[in-house]
Design a protein around this motif. Structure first.
Motif, PDB file in Angstrom:
ATOM      1  N   LYS A 178      36.332  42.021  37.779  1.00 41.64           N
ATOM      2  CA  LYS A 178      37.597  42.177  38.485  1.00 41.64           C
ATOM      3  C   LYS A 178      37.491  43.235  39.578  1.00 41.64           C
ATOM      4  N   ALA A 227      42.242  41.187  41.232  1.00 42.91           N
ATOM      5  CA  ALA A 227      41.482  39.958  41.473  1.00 42.91           C
ATOM      6  C   ALA A 227      40.521  39.784  40.306  1.00 42.91           C
ATOM      7  N   THR A 228      40.816  38.831  39.436  1.00 38.00           N
ATOM      8  CA  THR A 228      40.007  38.593  38.236  1.00 38.00           C
ATOM      9  C   THR A 228      39.035  37.453  38.510  1.00 38.00           C
ATOM     10  N   ASP A 250      36.263  34.601  37.791  1.00 37.84           N
ATOM     11  CA  ASP A 250      35.777  33.640  36.806  1.00 37.84           C
ATOM     12  C   ASP A 250      34.331  33.313  37.167  1.00 37.84           C
ATOM     13  N   LYS A 272      35.368  31.820  41.186  1.00 38.68           N
ATOM     14  CA  LYS A 272      36.665  32.001  41.815  1.00 38.68           C
ATOM     15  C   LYS A 272      37.316  33.268  41.282  1.00 38.68           C
ATOM     16  N   ALA A 273      38.231  33.828  42.048  1.00 36.11           N
ATOM     17  CA  ALA A 273      38.974  35.008  41.614  1.00 36.11           C
ATOM     18  C   ALA A 273      40.460  34.717  41.745  1.00 36.11           C
ATOM     19  N   LEU A 274      41.204  34.986  40.692  1.00 33.65           N
ATOM     20  CA  LEU A 274      42.651  34.808  40.715  1.00 33.65           C
ATOM     21  C   LEU A 274      43.287  36.141  41.055  1.00 33.65           C
ATOM     22  N   THR A 306      46.428  38.419  41.302  1.00 32.29           N
ATOM     23  CA  THR A 306      47.776  38.580  40.760  1.00 32.29           C
ATOM     24  C   THR A 306      48.358  39.914  41.201  1.00 32.29           C
ATOM     25  N   PRO A 341      50.394  33.792  42.065  1.00 30.04           N
ATOM     26  CA  PRO A 341      48.986  34.185  42.170  1.00 30.04           C
ATOM     27  C   PRO A 341      48.243  33.290  43.154  1.00 30.04           C
ATOM     28  N   ARG A 342      47.215  33.848  43.757  1.00 30.54           N
ATOM     29  CA  ARG A 342      46.413  33.112  44.734  1.00 30.54           C
ATOM     30  C   ARG A 342      44.948  33.118  44.307  1.00 30.54           C
ATOM     31  N   THR A 343      44.239  32.040  44.649  1.00 25.10           N
ATOM     32  CA  THR A 343      42.824  31.942  44.319  1.00 25.10           C
ATOM     33  C   THR A 343      41.977  32.248  45.549  1.00 25.10           C
ATOM     34  N   GLU A 345      37.918  32.177  46.713  1.00 21.59           N
ATOM     35  CA  GLU A 345      36.700  31.509  46.258  1.00 21.59           C
ATOM     36  C   GLU A 345      35.461  32.132  46.882  1.00 21.59           C
TER      37      GLU A 345
END
Length: 204
Positions: free
Chosen positions: A47, A77-78, A80, A86-88, A90, A96-98, A100
């Motif tokens: 993150k 920004a977490t 994955d 990708k980072a979600l 919040t 929330p926005r992604t 990439e």
């Protein structure tokens, strides 16, 4: 929230990887004395956090949107790492926005709330970046020796909503994690993590 259009970045203390002050400042002391709002950036394993609050970065459980008092900014920004990297993001006022990870290079791309897609173009890995869609540039980062304690300057171009500004700042942190994390860690271990000097880059 009324976020700024220009930020000066420095290497952070032992608990923060980077710190950004609103406005343009030649040195860390200048930024401190200006009274400008600071945003603290923390790069964890999965993150990136930016917050205007003072929180305990050593306690990973505290790093989440809503974990600090009202009127403070805390965006997370977490990442994955499982498949597409990708980072979600919040902590925005909207959904929330992604963001990439791009397939080539240590960079990221995003879709702004207005629907337009942008990607970070790394012109010089540790010195010059642009967030753009073709010739449409909405952010640029410039520094001579940011990883050697000199300031870096982020300019946001014609951005009118704070969620887009926060998304850009979060994506900056993701790119910085790729390019500066090892250098930042090395400097922290040497006890020289706080930037104290550096000349203003020409027209950053």
């Amino acid at each position: 929230m009324a976020l700024a259009d220009t930020y000066t970045f420095f290497l952070g203390s032992s608990k923060k990887d980077w710190v950004a002050y609103e406005g343009t400042h030649k040195t860390y002391d200048d930024a401190l004395q200006s009274g400008s709002r600071a945003l603290n950036f923390y790069a964890g394993l999965a993150k990136v956090v930016l917050t205007s609050a003072e929180i305990d970065f050593a306690d990973d459980a505290t790093i989440a949107p809503g974990s600090v008092v009202a009127n403070n900014i805390t965006v997370v920004a977490t990442i994955d790492w499982s498949t597409d990297r990708k980072a979600l993001v919040t902590g925005l006022s909207g959904p929330p926005r992604t963001v990439e990870h791009r397939k080539q290079g240590k960079s990221w791309k995003l879709k702004a709330p207005n629907g337009k897609q942008y990607k970070w173009e790394i012109e010089e890995p540790k010195r010059h970046w642009r967030l753009c869609n073709g010739s449409d540039v909405i952010a640029s980062f410039d520094s001579y020796y940011f990883w050697k304690k000199e300031p870096g300057y982020l300019k946001l171009h014609d951005i009118h909503d704070d969620d887009t500004r926060l998304l850009i700042l979060a994506s900056w942190g993701l790119v910085a994690k790729s390019h500066f994390e090892k250098s930042t860690t090395d400097n922290i271990s040497l006890g020289v993590a706080t930037a104290v000097s550096g000349a203003f880059a020409t027209n950053p």
